[in-house]
Enzyme design. Sequence first.
Site, PDB file in Angstrom:
ATOM      1  N   LYS A 113      -5.037 -42.063   7.971  1.00  0.00           N
ATOM      2  CA  LYS A 113      -6.159 -41.721   8.856  1.00  0.00           C
ATOM      3  C   LYS A 113      -6.786 -42.961   9.476  1.00  0.00           C
ATOM      4  O   LYS A 113      -7.276 -42.921  10.592  1.00  0.00           O
ATOM      5  CB  LYS A 113      -7.198 -40.876   8.116  1.00  0.00           C
ATOM      6  CG  LYS A 113      -6.681 -39.474   7.845  1.00  0.00           C
ATOM      7  CD  LYS A 113      -7.764 -38.456   7.619  1.00  0.00           C
ATOM      8  CE  LYS A 113      -7.121 -37.064   7.528  1.00  0.00           C
ATOM      9  NZ  LYS A 113      -8.017 -36.013   7.118  1.00  0.00           N
ATOM     10  N   LYS A 195       3.353 -34.674   8.606  1.00  0.00           N
ATOM     11  CA  LYS A 195       2.782 -33.394   8.164  1.00  0.00           C
ATOM     12  C   LYS A 195       2.196 -32.609   9.343  1.00  0.00           C
ATOM     13  O   LYS A 195       1.652 -33.203  10.269  1.00  0.00           O
ATOM     14  CB  LYS A 195       1.662 -33.739   7.171  1.00  0.00           C
ATOM     15  CG  LYS A 195       1.021 -32.607   6.463  1.00  0.00           C
ATOM     16  CD  LYS A 195      -0.030 -33.155   5.498  1.00  0.00           C
ATOM     17  CE  LYS A 195      -1.329 -33.452   6.209  1.00  0.00           C
ATOM     18  NZ  LYS A 195      -2.466 -32.634   5.814  1.00  0.00           N
ATOM     19  N   LYS A 198      -4.074 -30.052  11.545  1.00  0.00           N
ATOM     20  CA  LYS A 198      -4.894 -29.387  12.557  1.00  0.00           C
ATOM     21  C   LYS A 198      -5.456 -30.371  13.580  1.00  0.00           C
ATOM     22  O   LYS A 198      -5.820 -29.990  14.681  1.00  0.00           O
ATOM     23  CB  LYS A 198      -6.007 -28.552  11.916  1.00  0.00           C
ATOM     24  CG  LYS A 198      -6.924 -29.299  10.970  1.00  0.00           C
ATOM     25  CD  LYS A 198      -8.028 -28.376  10.464  1.00  0.00           C
ATOM     26  CE  LYS A 198      -8.001 -28.134   8.974  1.00  0.00           C
ATOM     27  NZ  LYS A 198      -8.237 -29.319   8.128  1.00  0.00           N
TER      28      LYS A 198
HETATM   29  N1  AQP Z   1       1.094 -29.414   6.533  1.00  0.00           N
HETATM   30  C1  AQP Z   1       0.632 -28.925   5.396  1.00  0.00           C
HETATM   31  N2  AQP Z   1       1.470 -28.322   4.524  1.00  0.00           N
HETATM   32  C2  AQP Z   1       1.002 -27.829   3.343  1.00  0.00           C
HETATM   33  N3  AQP Z   1      -0.292 -27.908   2.975  1.00  0.00           N
HETATM   34  C3  AQP Z   1      -1.152 -28.504   3.815  1.00  0.00           C
HETATM   35  N4  AQP Z   1      -2.469 -28.734   3.758  1.00  0.00           N
HETATM   36  C4  AQP Z   1      -2.875 -29.376   4.868  1.00  0.00           C
HETATM   37  N5  AQP Z   1      -1.827 -29.565   5.689  1.00  0.00           N
HETATM   38  C5  AQP Z   1      -0.743 -29.040   5.057  1.00  0.00           C
HETATM   39  C6  AQP Z   1      -3.312 -28.328   2.644  1.00  0.00           C
HETATM   40  O1  AQP Z   1      -4.385 -27.577   3.184  1.00  0.00           O
HETATM   41  C7  AQP Z   1      -5.544 -27.790   2.383  1.00  0.00           C
HETATM   42  C8  AQP Z   1      -6.716 -28.103   3.244  1.00  0.00           C
HETATM   43  O2  AQP Z   1      -6.506 -29.336   3.887  1.00  0.00           O
HETATM   44  P1  AQP Z   1      -7.742 -30.085   4.522  1.00  0.00           P
HETATM   45  O3  AQP Z   1      -8.130 -29.453   5.778  1.00  0.00           O
HETATM   46  O4  AQP Z   1      -8.834 -30.183   3.540  1.00  0.00           O
HETATM   47  O5  AQP Z   1      -7.224 -31.546   4.733  1.00  0.00           O
HETATM   48  P2  AQP Z   1      -5.869 -32.106   5.265  1.00  0.00           P
HETATM   49  O6  AQP Z   1      -4.885 -32.099   4.151  1.00  0.00           O
HETATM   50  O7  AQP Z   1      -6.191 -33.439   5.865  1.00  0.00           O
HETATM   51  O8  AQP Z   1      -5.428 -31.043   6.360  1.00  0.00           O
HETATM   52  P3  AQP Z   1      -5.072 -31.279   7.875  1.00  0.00           P
HETATM   53  O9  AQP Z   1      -4.705 -29.954   8.483  1.00  0.00           O
HETATM   54  O10 AQP Z   1      -4.072 -32.392   8.004  1.00  0.00           O
HETATM   55  O11 AQP Z   1      -6.472 -31.704   8.455  1.00  0.00           O
HETATM   56  P4  AQP Z   1      -6.863 -32.935   9.352  1.00  0.00           P
HETATM   57  O12 AQP Z   1      -5.937 -32.901  10.535  1.00  0.00           O
HETATM   58  O13 AQP Z   1      -8.288 -32.699   9.723  1.00  0.00           O
HETATM   59  O14 AQP Z   1      -6.678 -34.156   8.495  1.00  0.00           O
HETATM   60  C9  AQP Z   1      -5.197 -28.905   1.389  1.00  0.00           C
HETATM   61  O15 AQP Z   1      -4.919 -28.332   0.140  1.00  0.00           O
HETATM   62  C10 AQP Z   1      -3.964 -29.524   1.976  1.00  0.00           C
HETATM   63  O16 AQP Z   1      -3.124 -30.078   0.989  1.00  0.00           O
END
Ligand code: AQP
Length: 335
Positions: A113, A195, A198
């Site tokens: 990040k 990965k 969002k």
């Molecule tokens: N690509 C993924 N595959 C499987 N699990 C995923 N998670 C996120 N992306 C994937 C799981 O979703 C939960 C919530 O995630 P989060 O929003 O708290 O944080 P993150 O992991 O940083 O998710 P994003 O979508 O990548 O958000 P941004 O883009 O804002 O950083 C967690 O249990 C995560 O493991």
Amino acid sequence: MDKKTVLSGIQPSGSLTLGNYIGALRNFSDFQNEYECYYCIVDLHAITVPQVPKDLRKNTLEVLALYLACGLNPDKSTIFIQSHVHEHAELAWVLNTITYMGQLNRMTQYKDKSRKYNESINAGLFTYPVLMAADILLYQADLVPVGEDQRQHLELARDLAIRFNNKYSDTFSIPEPFIRSTGSKIMSLQDPSIKMSKSDPDKNAYILLLDDKDTIYKKIKRAVTDSENHIDYNDRQLGLKNLIDIFSSLTDKRTEEIVEMYQNKGYGEFKDDLAEIIIDCLEPIQRRYKELISDKEYLEKIYSIGAIKAERKANNTLRKVYKKVGFVPKPDMIK
Ligand code: AQP
């Protein structure tokens, strides 16, 4: 016998993706009958990267409505917004004081990040895993359903719980991650080496839980594959492997079975079927979501009750922690 406790949360940092659903959200409701469940919308975490305030408010309610649409039952689970329970920030502060800088420096999410947001790297992004440890330890969680990317943060939460218990006497339960073997890391549809997120600037990289049928169909059709033109599950064909993982997660078919089903068939047919599977899975969720999101009063009732229930448990833990570290107790009349 006392029920074991489950806790998890999702950041309202955008609209939720199929990755969030497969890796985390779809597992949440499975625990409701046998565990004491706490599910939060982690808005304090979301502000570690830039957010537009009105979008953050909108996304927070959207995540709440999606929690409910995906089967969370407020009579069984405590569903709340993280910033409504001030104990999260307070316990994070105490845990900060027993966290080593070196541990945080090793966190891959922080490294990723800070590369992505190189103009706004802040101390909150660095200490994000400590706040996550506080989220988990406040509720004495035994099990934390998350995607693979959160495994390292879970390790830190365990580490901090053990360190605190050793330093001050038994206080926290030691949490275990719940990470499924399939679908725990859904990859970007445009770059299968990263990965699905969002916050990806490329809209074709992810499928949103609220995408309409045409959009889902187009995104799957555009998903990167390869020129081998043969359906197989291996690390040479990473794009295809990811699509097979999605297929497998949503149908409970084993990856070998899927490969077998599509022998002598083209990528086009496979993608058409996959798009249908995703659309069928999301259709009832979207229908329920539409009803919920238009009922703001109901949503407010859910998160208000959730905050009261969550605070009761969180406060109980925080009081013990404050006592153990040596703070003078606050007199009852100013509580
Ligand atoms: N690509 C993924 N595959 C499987 N699990 C995923 N998670 C996120 N992306 C994937 C799981 O979703 C939960 C919530 O995630 P989060 O929003 O708290 O944080 P993150 O992991 O940083 O998710 P994003 O979508 O990548 O958000 P941004 O883009 O804002 O950083 C967690 O249990 C995560 O493991």
